[in-house]
Design an enzyme around this catalytic site. Structure first.
Site, PDB file in Angstrom:
ATOM      1  N   GLY A 170       0.736  -1.172  -0.124  1.00  0.00           N
ATOM      2  CA  GLY A 170       0.048   0.101  -0.011  1.00  0.00           C
ATOM      3  C   GLY A 170       0.966   1.325   0.012  1.00  0.00           C
TER       4      GLY A 170
ATOM      5  N   SER B 110       9.036   8.226  -0.531  1.00  0.00           N
ATOM      6  CA  SER B 110       9.541   9.803   0.220  1.00  0.00           C
ATOM      7  C   SER B 110       9.024   9.905   1.380  1.00  0.00           C
ATOM      8  CB  SER B 110       9.014  10.674  -0.913  1.00  0.00           C
ATOM      9  OG  SER B 110       7.772  10.890  -0.902  1.00  0.00           O
TER      10      SER B 110
ATOM     11  N   TYR C 113       0.160  20.960  -2.652  1.00  0.00           N
ATOM     12  CA  TYR C 113      -0.957  19.808  -2.645  1.00  0.00           C
ATOM     13  C   TYR C 113      -1.348  19.906  -1.551  1.00  0.00           C
ATOM     14  CZ  TYR C 113       0.198  18.092  -7.452  1.00  0.00           C
ATOM     15  OH  TYR C 113       0.467  17.808  -8.656  1.00  0.00           O
ATOM     16  N   ILE C 114      -0.560  19.340  -0.432  1.00  0.00           N
ATOM     17  CA  ILE C 114      -0.843  18.693   0.907  1.00  0.00           C
ATOM     18  C   ILE C 114      -1.559  19.990   1.651  1.00  0.00           C
ATOM     19  CG2 ILE C 114      -0.193  17.744   2.798  1.00  0.00           C
ATOM     20  CD1 ILE C 114       1.948  16.053   1.377  1.00  0.00           C
TER      21      ILE C 114
ATOM     22  N   HIS D 258     -24.606  14.985 -23.260  1.00  0.00           N
ATOM     23  CA  HIS D 258     -25.259  16.153 -22.607  1.00  0.00           C
ATOM     24  C   HIS D 258     -26.282  15.823 -21.524  1.00  0.00           C
ATOM     25  CE1 HIS D 258     -26.537  20.389 -22.722  1.00  0.00           C
ATOM     26  NE2 HIS D 258     -27.828  20.110 -22.785  1.00  0.00           N
TER      27      HIS D 258
HETATM   28  P1  FAD Z   1       5.473   5.035  -1.282  1.00  0.00           P
HETATM   29  O1  FAD Z   1       4.164   4.955  -1.561  1.00  0.00           O
HETATM   30  O2  FAD Z   1       6.201   6.085  -0.611  1.00  0.00           O
HETATM   31  O3  FAD Z   1       5.931   3.467  -0.735  1.00  0.00           O
HETATM   32  C1  FAD Z   1       7.247   3.197  -0.216  1.00  0.00           C
HETATM   33  C2  FAD Z   1       7.319   2.046   0.806  1.00  0.00           C
HETATM   34  O4  FAD Z   1       8.475   1.757   0.821  1.00  0.00           O
HETATM   35  C3  FAD Z   1       6.622   2.625   2.069  1.00  0.00           C
HETATM   36  O5  FAD Z   1       5.594   1.492   2.178  1.00  0.00           O
HETATM   37  C4  FAD Z   1       7.730   2.203   3.079  1.00  0.00           C
HETATM   38  O6  FAD Z   1       7.185   1.674   4.253  1.00  0.00           O
HETATM   39  C5  FAD Z   1       8.615   1.377   2.162  1.00  0.00           C
HETATM   40  N1  FAD Z   1      10.021   1.280   2.561  1.00  0.00           N
HETATM   41  C6  FAD Z   1      10.742   2.306   2.827  1.00  0.00           C
HETATM   42  N2  FAD Z   1      12.024   1.922   3.007  1.00  0.00           N
HETATM   43  C7  FAD Z   1      11.995   0.633   3.077  1.00  0.00           C
HETATM   44  C8  FAD Z   1      13.113  -0.328   3.400  1.00  0.00           C
HETATM   45  N3  FAD Z   1      14.301  -0.190   3.612  1.00  0.00           N
HETATM   46  N4  FAD Z   1      12.707  -1.500   3.400  1.00  0.00           N
HETATM   47  C9  FAD Z   1      11.403  -2.042   2.855  1.00  0.00           C
HETATM   48  N5  FAD Z   1      10.549  -1.091   2.745  1.00  0.00           N
HETATM   49  C10 FAD Z   1      10.546   0.266   2.746  1.00  0.00           C
HETATM   50  N6  FAD Z   1      -0.114  10.991  -5.219  1.00  0.00           N
HETATM   51  C11 FAD Z   1      -1.225  10.971  -6.197  1.00  0.00           C
HETATM   52  O7  FAD Z   1      -1.076  10.569  -7.278  1.00  0.00           O
HETATM   53  N7  FAD Z   1      -2.677  11.189  -5.851  1.00  0.00           N
HETATM   54  C12 FAD Z   1      -2.993  11.645  -4.749  1.00  0.00           C
HETATM   55  O8  FAD Z   1      -3.993  12.059  -4.394  1.00  0.00           O
HETATM   56  C13 FAD Z   1      -1.969  11.794  -3.802  1.00  0.00           C
HETATM   57  N8  FAD Z   1      -2.321  12.220  -2.263  1.00  0.00           N
HETATM   58  C14 FAD Z   1      -1.221  12.281  -1.548  1.00  0.00           C
HETATM   59  C15 FAD Z   1      -1.604  12.877  -0.414  1.00  0.00           C
HETATM   60  C16 FAD Z   1      -0.650  12.778   0.632  1.00  0.00           C
HETATM   61  C17 FAD Z   1      -1.127  13.398   2.360  1.00  0.00           C
HETATM   62  C18 FAD Z   1       0.798  12.271   0.382  1.00  0.00           C
HETATM   63  C19 FAD Z   1       1.694  12.632   1.583  1.00  0.00           C
HETATM   64  C20 FAD Z   1       1.008  12.084  -0.856  1.00  0.00           C
HETATM   65  C21 FAD Z   1       0.098  11.870  -1.792  1.00  0.00           C
HETATM   66  N9  FAD Z   1       0.375  11.484  -3.069  1.00  0.00           N
HETATM   67  C22 FAD Z   1      -0.678  11.426  -4.082  1.00  0.00           C
HETATM   68  C23 FAD Z   1       1.769  11.078  -3.262  1.00  0.00           C
HETATM   69  C24 FAD Z   1       1.819   9.537  -3.500  1.00  0.00           C
HETATM   70  O9  FAD Z   1       1.391   8.942  -2.310  1.00  0.00           O
HETATM   71  C25 FAD Z   1       3.120   9.030  -3.843  1.00  0.00           C
HETATM   72  O10 FAD Z   1       3.614   9.611  -5.022  1.00  0.00           O
HETATM   73  C26 FAD Z   1       3.353   7.462  -3.964  1.00  0.00           C
HETATM   74  O11 FAD Z   1       2.844   6.932  -2.763  1.00  0.00           O
HETATM   75  C27 FAD Z   1       4.663   7.308  -4.263  1.00  0.00           C
HETATM   76  O12 FAD Z   1       4.657   5.846  -4.424  1.00  0.00           O
HETATM   77  P2  FAD Z   1       5.993   4.943  -4.248  1.00  0.00           P
HETATM   78  O13 FAD Z   1       5.852   3.520  -4.760  1.00  0.00           O
HETATM   79  O14 FAD Z   1       7.298   5.630  -4.947  1.00  0.00           O
HETATM   80  O15 FAD Z   1       6.440   5.007  -2.834  1.00  0.00           O
HETATM   81  P1  NAD Z   2       4.384  20.808  -2.701  1.00  0.00           P
HETATM   82  O1  NAD Z   2       5.633  20.780  -3.205  1.00  0.00           O
HETATM   83  O2  NAD Z   2       3.296  20.382  -3.332  1.00  0.00           O
HETATM   84  O3  NAD Z   2       4.178  22.122  -1.782  1.00  0.00           O
HETATM   85  C1  NAD Z   2       5.107  22.848  -1.011  1.00  0.00           C
HETATM   86  C2  NAD Z   2       4.695  24.220  -0.779  1.00  0.00           C
HETATM   87  O4  NAD Z   2       5.364  24.552   0.166  1.00  0.00           O
HETATM   88  C3  NAD Z   2       5.155  25.080  -1.961  1.00  0.00           C
HETATM   89  O5  NAD Z   2       4.223  25.820  -2.268  1.00  0.00           O
HETATM   90  C4  NAD Z   2       6.408  25.782  -1.514  1.00  0.00           C
HETATM   91  O6  NAD Z   2       6.457  26.899  -2.256  1.00  0.00           O
HETATM   92  C5  NAD Z   2       5.935  25.700   0.064  1.00  0.00           C
HETATM   93  N1  NAD Z   2       6.995  26.014   1.050  1.00  0.00           N
HETATM   94  C6  NAD Z   2       8.188  25.457   0.880  1.00  0.00           C
HETATM   95  N2  NAD Z   2       8.950  25.849   2.094  1.00  0.00           N
HETATM   96  C7  NAD Z   2       8.181  26.804   2.553  1.00  0.00           C
HETATM   97  C8  NAD Z   2       8.196  27.495   3.612  1.00  0.00           C
HETATM   98  N3  NAD Z   2       9.428  27.350   4.573  1.00  0.00           N
HETATM   99  N4  NAD Z   2       7.467  28.532   4.319  1.00  0.00           N
HETATM  100  C9  NAD Z   2       6.090  28.690   3.441  1.00  0.00           C
HETATM  101  N5  NAD Z   2       6.155  27.876   2.256  1.00  0.00           N
HETATM  102  C10 NAD Z   2       6.885  26.629   2.103  1.00  0.00           C
HETATM  103  O7  NAD Z   2       4.764  19.760  -1.539  1.00  0.00           O
HETATM  104  P2  NAD Z   2       3.356  18.960  -0.396  1.00  0.00           P
HETATM  105  O8  NAD Z   2       2.251  19.801  -0.393  1.00  0.00           O
HETATM  106  O9  NAD Z   2       4.274  18.995   0.802  1.00  0.00           O
HETATM  107  O10 NAD Z   2       3.357  17.676  -1.114  1.00  0.00           O
HETATM  108  C11 NAD Z   2       4.214  16.822  -1.458  1.00  0.00           C
HETATM  109  C12 NAD Z   2       4.042  16.139  -2.655  1.00  0.00           C
HETATM  110  O11 NAD Z   2       3.094  15.119  -2.502  1.00  0.00           O
HETATM  111  C13 NAD Z   2       3.532  17.077  -3.915  1.00  0.00           C
HETATM  112  O12 NAD Z   2       4.404  17.520  -4.584  1.00  0.00           O
HETATM  113  C14 NAD Z   2       2.940  15.842  -4.679  1.00  0.00           C
HETATM  114  O13 NAD Z   2       3.972  15.225  -5.413  1.00  0.00           O
HETATM  115  C15 NAD Z   2       2.403  14.671  -3.447  1.00  0.00           C
HETATM  116  N6  NAD Z   2       0.906  14.901  -3.219  1.00  0.00           N
HETATM  117  C16 NAD Z   2       0.073  14.670  -4.428  1.00  0.00           C
HETATM  118  C17 NAD Z   2      -1.266  15.007  -4.164  1.00  0.00           C
HETATM  119  C18 NAD Z   2      -2.064  14.768  -5.216  1.00  0.00           C
HETATM  120  O14 NAD Z   2      -1.637  14.223  -6.247  1.00  0.00           O
HETATM  121  N7  NAD Z   2      -3.611  15.354  -5.100  1.00  0.00           N
HETATM  122  C19 NAD Z   2      -1.523  15.399  -2.915  1.00  0.00           C
HETATM  123  C20 NAD Z   2      -0.761  15.344  -1.937  1.00  0.00           C
HETATM  124  C21 NAD Z   2       0.631  15.181  -2.235  1.00  0.00           C
END
Ligand code: FAD
Ligand code: NAD
Length: 474
Positions: free
Chosen positions: A41, A147, A185-186, A446
């Protein structure tokens, strides 16, 4: 003890890792998937995309119930049972991650719960939850460790009242006031959730606009709504110090947009980006190389500088999105089987799941400007869409970025309700090298918001039924 051996070891079970592991197994390879959690996941399912979208759905329902007043239907103020909401959200996560565990077993993938470290270019040491260590020898490995949230360590306070996205999504309670640092985004998604649940939310963003990098006309649609929902949006402002007090966290601000020099908030959410998870992986025991920003360097097949090791997902760089990770994972799995394949998308869609949603793919208008590329932008304002009016969402916009010479659709941007679903048509158009006439001549149902894509193409030709623009030759 003889080492476990496998053809493909996948390290990290996020959307990149599990997509890679599943396809590798489907292609007939023997696969071991290692992840720290009990089921696959990753960040996306446990503490990212899925829990945030569950909460954003609730925020949208609350928002629509409020808006219904304009339509003559008045609901009372929402009664929020935080425990029940949290349980529902965790139930969604549990169902999905449990389902992935089941899919792993059915594919006969060897899932190991633990942390993996490279011993060398052909073996991992896996430390399991129970503290045992095991060697897993592999022919190929796919690194997908994702990440983690960037922090602001120099601000002073270290307090449970300062949350990262994981702590914010855990929904400990609904604070009376919340400062969100970072208007990306977040910050905007989670800020919207807490604002809908009743917190007074302020956002501080260091650049001159929310969602830096995204086309301003799209962001404007969202900013207008957020101004009504958030207490303050402080642009070109940074937080210089955070200090814990009995009432909460005192934040000091510096910059043009600061409404006060300092203010106390019950909670602070830090959402200033994410960093690749490369520490503690034993990469120094391999030839895997990182770039200047700490991302793993890969070739178009996602192979690292170490020929046996591939890398995919957030660890390889922007955009850090789940669907990009999954697509890379599938490319890596195919490459390992020897298939001629490459990761070279024309359009990776991005969606900010706020209300309204913002979505885009392919070439953006800002990128075209930066590249000094001649493009024509055709906009269809949702004020001219019957469907948008029936939904109370007439402030949206759909635009096409078109090559004026070939009339090819290079990019699509949408701001408005459901933009995240609609952008998929834009992705198909860009990937298939569709012309504006292809969109214009495809009959759209539509009344739907999808018609706005067809009508934006009609706008390009000056022949939109619902928007008047001087005509242009087809
Ligand atoms: P990850 O999902 O980060 O998974 C990495 C996995 O590796 C984890 O389970 C971790 O436990 C495991 N791991 C790490 N180190 C080790 C190790 N040494 N040994 C074994 N396992 C390990 N993206 C979207 O496209 N749409 C969204 O709506 C969206 N919303 C988001 C909302 C939030 C709050 C956040 C934080 C992120 C969001 N993202 C979204 C970004 C998305 O979650 C990531 O881009 C995506 O999860 C990346 O996938 P990945 O497979 O690279 O790694
Ligand atoms: P982000 O890069 O989207 O936004 C970070 C924001 O923080 C930027 O606007 C930046 O200018 C600002 N910032 C940085 N340092 C600052 C400071 N010291 N003071 C004030 N503002 C500051 O990063 P995020 O929102 O943390 O999300 C991380 C990543 O996770 C995204 O880039 C995206 O790839 C992924 N994500 C995706 C989704 C989605 O697909 N809907 C949702 C959540 C997260």
């Amino acid at each position: 003890m003889a080492p476990r051996s496998t053809q493909v070891a996948v390290i990290g079970g996020g959307p990149g890792g599990y997509a890679a592991a599943f396809l590798a197994a489907d292609l007939g390879l023997q696969v071991t998937l290692v992840d720290a959690e009990p089921n696959p996941g990753g960040v996306c399912l446990y503490r990212g995309c899925i829990p945030s979208k569950a909460l954003l759905h609730v925020a949208k329902v609350i928002g629509e119930a409020r808006q219904a007043r304009e339509w003559g239907v008045t609901f009372g103020d929402p009664q929020i049972n935080v425990d029940a909401l949290r349980t529902w959200k965790e139930g969604v996560v549990g169902k999905l991650t449990g389902g992935l565990g089941d899919l792993c077993r059915r594919r006969k993938i060897d899932f190991v719960q633990g942390r993996a470290v490279f011993r060398d270019a052909n073996a991992l040491i896996v430390r399991t939850e129970s503290g045992t260590e095991e060697v897993v020898a592999f022919e190929h490995a796919i690194l997908a460790t994702g990440s983690f949230p960037a922090s602001l360590p120099n601000l002073g306070a270290d307090s449970p009242r300062i949350l990262d996205s994981t702590a914010g999504l855990a929904l400990p309670d609904i604070p009376e006031s919340l400062l969100v640092i970072g208007g990306g985004y977040i910050g905007l998604e989670l800020g919207s959730v807490y604002a809908a649940l009743g917190s007074r939310v302020s956002v501080v963003e260091m650049t001159s606009g929310l969602l830096p990098g995204v086309d301003r006309d799209l962001v404007r649609v969202l900013s207008r709504r957020l101004k009504e929902r958030f207490d303050a949006v402080m642009l070109e402002t940074t937080v210089t110090a955070l200090q814990e007090e009995s009432q909460g966290i005192r934040a000091r601000f510096e910059g043009h947009g600061a409404t006060e020099p300092e203010q106390v908030y019950e909670r602070v959410l830090v959402a200033v980006g994410r960093r690749p998870q490369t520490d503690g992986l034993g990469l120094e025991n391999t030839r895997v190389a990182l770039d200047a920003r700490g991302f793993v360097q890969v070739d178009p097949q996602r192979r690292t500088h170490e020929p046996t090791i591939y890398a995919i997902g957030d660890i390889t760089g922007e955009p850090m999105l789940a669907h990009k990770a999954a697509h890379e994972g599938r490319v890596a799995a195919e490459a390992i089987t020897g298939k001629k394949t490459a990761f070279e998308p024309q359009a990776i869609p991005a969606v900010v799941f706020t209300d309204p949603e913002i979505a885009w793919c392919g070439l953006t208008e800002s990128q075209a400007k930066q590249q000094q590329r001649d493009v024509t932008v055709a906009r269809f304002p949702w004020a001219a869409s019957g469907r948008a009016l029936t939904l109370g969402h007439s402030d949206g916009v759909t635009k096409l970025v078109i090559d004026p010479e070939t009339q090819r659709v290079l990019g699509v941007g949408i701001a408005g309700s459901g933009a995240g679903e609609m952008i998929a048509e834009g992705v198909l158009a860009v990937e298939m090298a569709a012309l504006a006439s292809d969109l214009s001549l495809s009959i759209h149902p539509h009344p739907t918001l999808s018609e706005s894509l067809m009508e934006a193409a009609d706008v390009f030709f000056g022949q939109s039924t619902h928007v008047y623009r001087p005509p242009r030759a087809r």
